[in-house]
Motif scaffolding. Structure first.
Motif, mmCIF file in Angstrom:
data_model
loop_
_atom_site.group_PDB
_atom_site.id
_atom_site.type_symbol
_atom_site.label_atom_id
_atom_site.label_comp_id
_atom_site.label_asym_id
_atom_site.label_seq_id
_atom_site.Cartn_x
_atom_site.Cartn_y
_atom_site.Cartn_z
ATOM 1 N N HIS A 91 0.820 -1.217 0.000
ATOM 2 C CA HIS A 91 0.000 0.000 0.000
ATOM 3 C C HIS A 91 0.855 1.268 0.000
ATOM 4 O O HIS A 91 0.863 2.027 -0.957
ATOM 5 C CB HIS A 91 -0.951 0.011 1.191
ATOM 6 C CG HIS A 91 -1.804 1.242 1.263
ATOM 7 N ND1 HIS A 91 -1.374 2.403 1.889
ATOM 8 C CD2 HIS A 91 -3.037 1.520 0.763
ATOM 9 C CE1 HIS A 91 -2.311 3.333 1.780
ATOM 10 N NE2 HIS A 91 -3.324 2.827 1.105
ATOM 11 N N ASP A 92 1.596 1.468 1.086
ATOM 12 C CA ASP A 92 2.256 2.756 1.284
ATOM 13 C C ASP A 92 3.251 3.095 0.168
ATOM 14 O O ASP A 92 3.254 4.221 -0.345
ATOM 15 C CB ASP A 92 2.975 2.780 2.633
ATOM 16 C CG ASP A 92 2.013 2.685 3.813
ATOM 17 O OD1 ASP A 92 0.788 2.778 3.589
ATOM 18 O OD2 ASP A 92 2.486 2.517 4.947
ATOM 19 N N VAL B 237 1.503 3.853 -3.108
ATOM 20 C CA VAL B 237 0.880 5.178 -3.050
ATOM 21 C C VAL B 237 1.930 6.273 -3.226
ATOM 22 O O VAL B 237 1.717 7.251 -3.957
ATOM 23 C CB VAL B 237 0.113 5.349 -1.723
ATOM 24 C CG1 VAL B 237 -0.231 6.824 -1.480
ATOM 25 C CG2 VAL B 237 -1.166 4.513 -1.733
ATOM 26 N N GLU B 238 3.078 6.115 -2.568
ATOM 27 C CA GLU B 238 4.152 7.102 -2.700
ATOM 28 C C GLU B 238 4.634 7.189 -4.143
ATOM 29 O O GLU B 238 4.897 8.280 -4.664
ATOM 30 C CB GLU B 238 5.317 6.724 -1.793
ATOM 31 C CG GLU B 238 5.079 6.951 -0.315
ATOM 32 C CD GLU B 238 6.299 6.584 0.501
ATOM 33 O OE1 GLU B 238 7.420 6.930 0.073
ATOM 34 O OE2 GLU B 238 6.146 5.942 1.548
ATOM 35 N N ILE B 239 4.773 6.045 -4.787
ATOM 36 C CA ILE B 239 5.217 6.012 -6.182
ATOM 37 C C ILE B 239 4.211 6.740 -7.078
ATOM 38 O O ILE B 239 4.584 7.554 -7.930
ATOM 39 C CB ILE B 239 5.406 4.555 -6.650
ATOM 40 C CG1 ILE B 239 6.612 3.926 -5.947
ATOM 41 C CG2 ILE B 239 5.572 4.477 -8.174
ATOM 42 C CD1 ILE B 239 6.698 2.421 -6.103
ATOM 43 N N ALA B 240 2.935 6.445 -6.884
ATOM 44 C CA ALA B 240 1.895 7.084 -7.700
ATOM 45 C C ALA B 240 1.882 8.591 -7.491
ATOM 46 O O ALA B 240 1.779 9.361 -8.457
ATOM 47 C CB ALA B 240 0.533 6.487 -7.367
ATOM 48 N N SER C 199 -7.233 -6.917 0.514
ATOM 49 C CA SER C 199 -8.148 -6.134 -0.320
ATOM 50 C C SER C 199 -8.056 -4.645 0.002
ATOM 51 O O SER C 199 -8.081 -3.799 -0.899
ATOM 52 C CB SER C 199 -9.591 -6.619 -0.119
ATOM 53 O OG SER C 199 -9.741 -7.955 -0.538
ATOM 54 N N LYS C 200 -7.951 -4.328 1.284
ATOM 55 C CA LYS C 200 -7.843 -2.925 1.683
ATOM 56 C C LYS C 200 -6.586 -2.288 1.091
ATOM 57 O O LYS C 200 -6.598 -1.118 0.692
ATOM 58 C CB LYS C 200 -7.835 -2.806 3.207
ATOM 59 C CG LYS C 200 -9.179 -3.107 3.859
ATOM 60 C CD LYS C 200 -9.098 -2.927 5.368
ATOM 61 C CE LYS C 200 -10.454 -3.168 6.031
ATOM 62 N NZ LYS C 200 -10.372 -2.997 7.509
ATOM 63 N N VAL D 249 -4.758 1.632 -2.923
ATOM 64 C CA VAL D 249 -3.883 2.098 -3.999
ATOM 65 C C VAL D 249 -4.716 2.495 -5.222
ATOM 66 O O VAL D 249 -4.502 3.551 -5.823
ATOM 67 C CB VAL D 249 -2.845 1.020 -4.383
ATOM 68 C CG1 VAL D 249 -1.972 1.521 -5.542
ATOM 69 C CG2 VAL D 249 -1.980 0.662 -3.190
ATOM 70 N N GLU D 250 -5.671 1.653 -5.575
ATOM 71 C CA GLU D 250 -6.551 1.965 -6.716
ATOM 72 C C GLU D 250 -7.249 3.306 -6.516
ATOM 73 O O GLU D 250 -7.308 4.143 -7.437
ATOM 74 C CB GLU D 250 -7.594 0.863 -6.894
ATOM 75 C CG GLU D 250 -7.060 -0.452 -7.422
ATOM 76 C CD GLU D 250 -8.177 -1.459 -7.641
ATOM 77 O OE1 GLU D 250 -9.352 -1.047 -7.667
ATOM 78 O OE2 GLU D 250 -7.870 -2.662 -7.793
#
Length: 248
Positions: free
Chosen positions: A108-109, A112-115, A145-146, A151-152
Motif C-alpha cells: 500500500h504505502d 501510493v508514494e510512487i503514484a 483487499s484494503k 492504492v486503486e
C-alpha cells in the motif's frame, strides 16, 4: 511521422508479473528506454539482446526508491530518457514481509508514494497491477483487499491523464518463493482448463499474459485508444490483450 518511443519506469520488475512486463516492453519497438528500480538486478540485465534499452537501477533500500524515481523524472531534460509512463507490479506477501504491518508498507504505502511522485512530476500514464475480487462483499474487509483498493482509489483521485488498473485473478507461473497455499489453487485452476477454457481464463491468468496485457494497454493508451481515462482491465480484457490480440 512516427511517434517517439515511450519511455517507462517499472517497479516490481523482478517479480513474477513485473519481469514479464519488462520483457514485453524491451521487445516492443514502440517502447524506448525502460528504467527499473529494484533491490537486485532484473534477469534481463544479463541478456545482451534485451538489455540494450534497459536502465537497471539497483537500490536495496526501498525507502530510497521514490527519491530514485524523482531523480529520473526531475533531473532529466531529455525526453528520450525521462519516463512518461510508470508501471507498478510491486507487491509482497505477509510471510515474506514479516507480518501484515510490513506488507502494508510495501503493497500500500510504497505504491501510493510512487503514484503520488509520478503525478507530481507530470507522468502521463500510470499502470498498476492490482487484483480481482477485492471489492466483493466478502473480500473488501480483508487486509489484502484494503491494500489494493487503497492504492486503486489513490490512483483514481490523482487524476492521471491515463490510469490503467489490471485486475488479474490467480496469477499462474513459477515463483521463486511460492505463496502459501497457492499450489493447491493453481492445480485446481489448471484442472478447470480440461473442462472449460472460459472457466480457466476467468479464474487464473498466466503471468506472461498479464505482463503482455499491461504493455499492450499502455501502448493503446499512448495511441489514444484506451476506452476511458480510468481504465480497469479485468480478467477477460487481460486475456484479450495479453494473449488473443498479442500479435507483436
Amino acid at each position: 511521422m512516427a511517434a517517439a518511443p515511450i519511455t517507462s519506469a517499472i517497479f516490481g520488475a523482478t517479480g513474477l508479473v513485473g519481469a514479464h512486463i519488462v520483457t514485453s516492453l524491451l521487445t516492443l519497438d514502440a517502447f524506448g528506454t525502460v528504467h527499473t528500480i529494484t533491490r537486485r538486478a532484473p534477469k534481463q540485465a544479463s541478456d545482451a539482446a534485451l538489455s540494450k534499452k534497459l536502465d537497471a537501477i539497483v537500490e536495496k533500500d526501498t525507502e530510497l526508491w521514490v527519491p530514485k524515481l524523482n531523480e529520473l523524472l526531475g533531473s532529466s531534460t531529455d525526453s528520450k530518457t525521462a519516463p512518461s509512463t510508470v508501471f507498478s507490479a510491486l507487491g509482497t506477501t505477509r510471510l515474506a514481509a514479516g507480518g501484515i504491518a510490513n506488507q502494508w508498507k510495501i503493497d500500500h504505502d510504497l505504491n501510493v508514494e510512487i503514484a503520488r511522485a509520478a503525478k507530481a512530476a507530470g507522468v502521463k500514464t500510470f499502470i498498476f497491477v492490482s487484483s480481482a475480487g477485492t471489492r466483493s462483499l466478502m473480500a473488501r474487509y480483508l487486509p489484502y483487499s484494503k491494500m489494493k483498493n487503497g492504492v486503486e482509489d489513490t490512483i483514481k483521485e490523482l487524476g492521471f491523464d491515463q490510469a490503467i488498473i489490471l485486475q488479474p485473478g490467480l496469477i499462474l507461473g513459477d515463483r521463486e518463493v511460492e505463496h502459501q497455499g497457492a499450489g493447491a489453487f493453481k492445480a485446481l485452476v489448471n484442472a478447470t482448463g480440461h473442462i472449460s477454457k472460459g472457466w480457466h481464463d476467468s479464474l487464473g491468468q498466466e503471468a506472461e499474459v498479464i505482463g503482455r496485457a499491461a504493455a499492450h494497454a499502455a501502448l493503446l493508451a499512448s495511441q489514444g485508444k484506451a476506452p476511458s481515462k480510468y481504465w480497469v482491465v479485468d480478467t477477460t480484457a487481460i486475456v484479450k490483450l495479453g494473449r488473443d490480440e498479442w500479435k507483436f
